[in-house]
Write an enzyme that holds these catalytic residues in place. Structure first.
Site, PDB file in Angstrom:
ATOM      1  N   TYR A   1       0.979   5.283   1.559  1.00 34.76           N
ATOM      2  CA  TYR A   1       0.932   3.851   1.267  1.00 34.76           C
ATOM      3  C   TYR A   1       0.417   3.649  -0.166  1.00 34.76           C
ATOM      4  CZ  TYR A   1      -0.132  -1.117   1.621  1.00 34.76           C
ATOM      5  OH  TYR A   1      -0.176  -2.470   1.398  1.00 34.76           O
TER       6      TYR A   1
ATOM      7  N   LYS B   1       2.465   2.069  -3.366  1.00 37.48           N
ATOM      8  CA  LYS B   1       1.998   0.847  -4.029  1.00 37.48           C
ATOM      9  C   LYS B   1       1.745   1.101  -5.526  1.00 37.48           C
ATOM     10  CE  LYS B   1       2.487  -1.989  -0.718  1.00 37.48           C
ATOM     11  NZ  LYS B   1       3.342  -3.184  -0.840  1.00 37.48           N
TER      12      LYS B   1
ATOM     13  N   ILE C   1      -6.015  -9.239   2.919  1.00 37.10           N
ATOM     14  CA  ILE C   1      -5.407 -10.520   3.293  1.00 37.10           C
ATOM     15  C   ILE C   1      -5.262 -10.531   4.817  1.00 37.10           C
ATOM     16  CG2 ILE C   1      -3.413 -12.046   2.983  1.00 37.10           C
ATOM     17  CD1 ILE C   1      -4.976 -11.541   0.390  1.00 37.10           C
TER      18      ILE C   1
ATOM     19  N   THR D   1      -3.576 -10.519   7.621  1.00 38.08           N
ATOM     20  CA  THR D   1      -2.231 -10.276   8.140  1.00 38.08           C
ATOM     21  C   THR D   1      -2.304  -9.214   9.229  1.00 38.08           C
ATOM     22  OG1 THR D   1      -1.850  -8.494   6.571  1.00 38.08           O
ATOM     23  CG2 THR D   1      -1.164 -10.696   5.879  1.00 38.08           C
TER      24      THR D   1
ATOM     25  N   ASP E   1      17.729  -3.593   7.835  1.00 34.07           N
ATOM     26  CA  ASP E   1      16.740  -2.517   7.860  1.00 34.07           C
ATOM     27  C   ASP E   1      16.696  -1.892   6.467  1.00 34.07           C
ATOM     28  OD1 ASP E   1      15.272  -0.228   8.090  1.00 34.07           O
ATOM     29  OD2 ASP E   1      16.251   0.468   9.937  1.00 34.07           O
TER      30      ASP E   1
END
Lengths: 243, 231
Positions: free
Chosen positions: A149, A153, A182, A184, A55
């Site tokens: 996020y 990034k 992408i 995913t 983790d």
């Protein structure tokens, strides 16, 4: 010294990480595949593939983990989480998890793995000391509805440069890949629909990229890219963001 | 057997790119106006003697070259003259070779690539596109070439054609020797490795973009500058 190169891939169970395992294995790498869980993953342990459950929110344990893994020639910091929350809905737990997995863990992995790379450089100054590839995102460059996020990034772009400057003189390459949309789970489940639609509008081919396409860029950086290529961020966006 | 047209192949990065494509099994059309330092020879190598300042003749030239799978727009020129004393003829030459000719080559090749729904174009930019340059028009044309890369990727991308660029930092070529010492010193201070790029390294990056990089990578500029300008 083993006759094969070893790559540590985080977030390897599924998505882009899973495709990176295949691309590097096809190039002759032995793989240490790390993920929180391998439920539903088709990865099977073998002589050339080790599965490590870990983790990555446990930053303090990373040094001991790395010490237990043996030789690592290539580190792929792929693991990432996208809570997909609007800023007012963010919980402290979601924020801390994004910061830990997306930012603190890759930094700690680079810090610890690079120690053995630097030792190899001291022993063989002209040899290949090691390569590191970090997965960032076009989110690093644009406004993002998932604020933390985007922040993490962008942070990955920053530490890619910092470590390239710090480790480059010793022959270690630290580069990053910035994908657009992408195909995913992260894009299909977590990303807000309006953001997804906005991204797809700008993509010239009107399709999402495949994990395999991303994996080929990572493989090139991990195996073939010229040594002078360092501190770079390679955009794989098909027009959705033109830097 | 795939065929690559490489401009400025007579020396420097272009020559090493020709060598790299030959090594990967390609047929290479090496275009230059001067082959005096060109020492490659191979059954799969053809010389194309052409002066790219003759932009108007490019369409006819390309019509006679047959199928081209990959175009490498590498040819470039610079003088490094004082900004307030740039001869008109030099400005014209730089604009023609560094910008108008690459665009004319892309325009001339677009119909055959679109018909095949395939093709790759690699434009050789420069870190000068981001930093400015002792040669004003060199920097300006390199920035324009990177912009053109995006425009043409948008124009041709739907037909399966990839248009990407590399932006090398200073590279050990005859052109590097023309740079003022102050610029060379500045570069050495900023790069991580303490050395200039080799033309072979840039060629490796061009070969990948021109032959094997994934299709989702389009309209992008690959920095090969080792920290000289981490954009």
């Amino acid at each position: 010294m083993p006759g094969h190169r070893v790559a540590l891939v985080t977030g390897a169970a599924r998505g882009i990480g899973r495709a990176i395992v295949d691309a590097l294995a096809a190039d002759g790498f032995h793989i240490v595949a790390l993920d929180l869980d391998f439920e539903g993953s088709d990865l099977v342990e073998s002589g050339s593939l080790a599965l490590v459950r870990y983790d990555l929110t446990d930053i303090a344990g990373i040094a001991a983990l790395v010490a237990s893994l043996g030789r690592i020639d290539v580190l792929i910091n792929n693991a990432g989480v996208q809570p997909g929350l609007a800023i007012d809905d963010y919980t402290e737990a979601a924020r801390e998890r994004a910061l830990a997995v997306n930012l603190k863990a890759p930094v700690e992995l680079i810090r610890t793995v690079s120690q053995q790379m630097l030792e190899r450089h001291r022993a063989h100054p002209s040899g290949a000391a090691g390569r590191i590839v970090n997965l960032t995102s076009v989110a690093a460059f644009m406004a993002h509805t998932d604020l933390w996020y985007g922040v993490t990034k962008a942070g990955i772009v920053s530490f890619t440069r910092s470590f390239a400057a710090r480790l480059g003189p010793q022959g270690i390459q630290v580069n990053a890949v910035a994908p657009g949309p992408i195909d995913t789970d992260m894009l299909n489940k977590a990303a807000q629909p309006e953001r997804r639609a906005e991204l797809m509008q700008r993509v010239w081919s009107h399709r999402t990229g495949t994990p395999q396409e991303l994996a080929e860029v990572v493989r090139w950086l991990a195996a073939d890219a010229p040594v002078i290529l360092n501190g770079a961020v390679i955009d794989v966006t098909d027009g959705c963001f033109l830097r | 057997m795939p065929r690559a047209l490489i401009t400025g192949a007579g020396r420097g990065i272009g020559k090493e790119t020709a060598r790299a494509f030959l090594g990967a099994g390609w047929t290479v059309l090496a275009l230059d106006k001067d082959f005096s330092s060109f020492d490659l020879s191979d059954a799969r190598l053809e010389r194309v003697d052409y002066d790219l300042t003759q932009v108007a003749g490019i369409a006819a030239l390309v019509a006679g070259l047959g199928e081209i799978d990959t175009l490498v727009n590498n040819a470039g020129t610079l003088y490094c003259e004082p900004y307030d004393a740039i001869p008109e003829a030099h400005k014209r030459e730089i604009l023609a070779v560094n910008l108008e000719a690459p665009v004319a080559l892309m325009q001339a090749l677009a119909p055959q690539m679109r018909k095949r729904k395939a093709g790759r174009i690699v434009n050789v930019g420069s870190v000068a596109a981001f930093t400015g340059h002792p040669d004003l028009w060199y920097g300006a044309t390199k920035a324009a070439l990177l912009n053109t890369t995006k425009s043409c990727a948008g124009w041709l991308g739907r037909d399966g054609i990839l248009v990407n660029a590399v932006a090398p930092g200073p590279t050990l070529t005859p052109m590097y020797e023309q740079l003022p010492q102050s610029r060379k010193d500045g570069v050495m201070r900023s790069v991580y490795s303490g050395r200039a790029c080799t033309p072979q390294e840039v060629a490796q990056a061009i070969l990948w973009l021109g032959s094997a990089s994934p299709e989702y990578m389009n309209g992008m500029t690959l920095d090969v500058n080792n920290g000289a300008y981490p954009r």
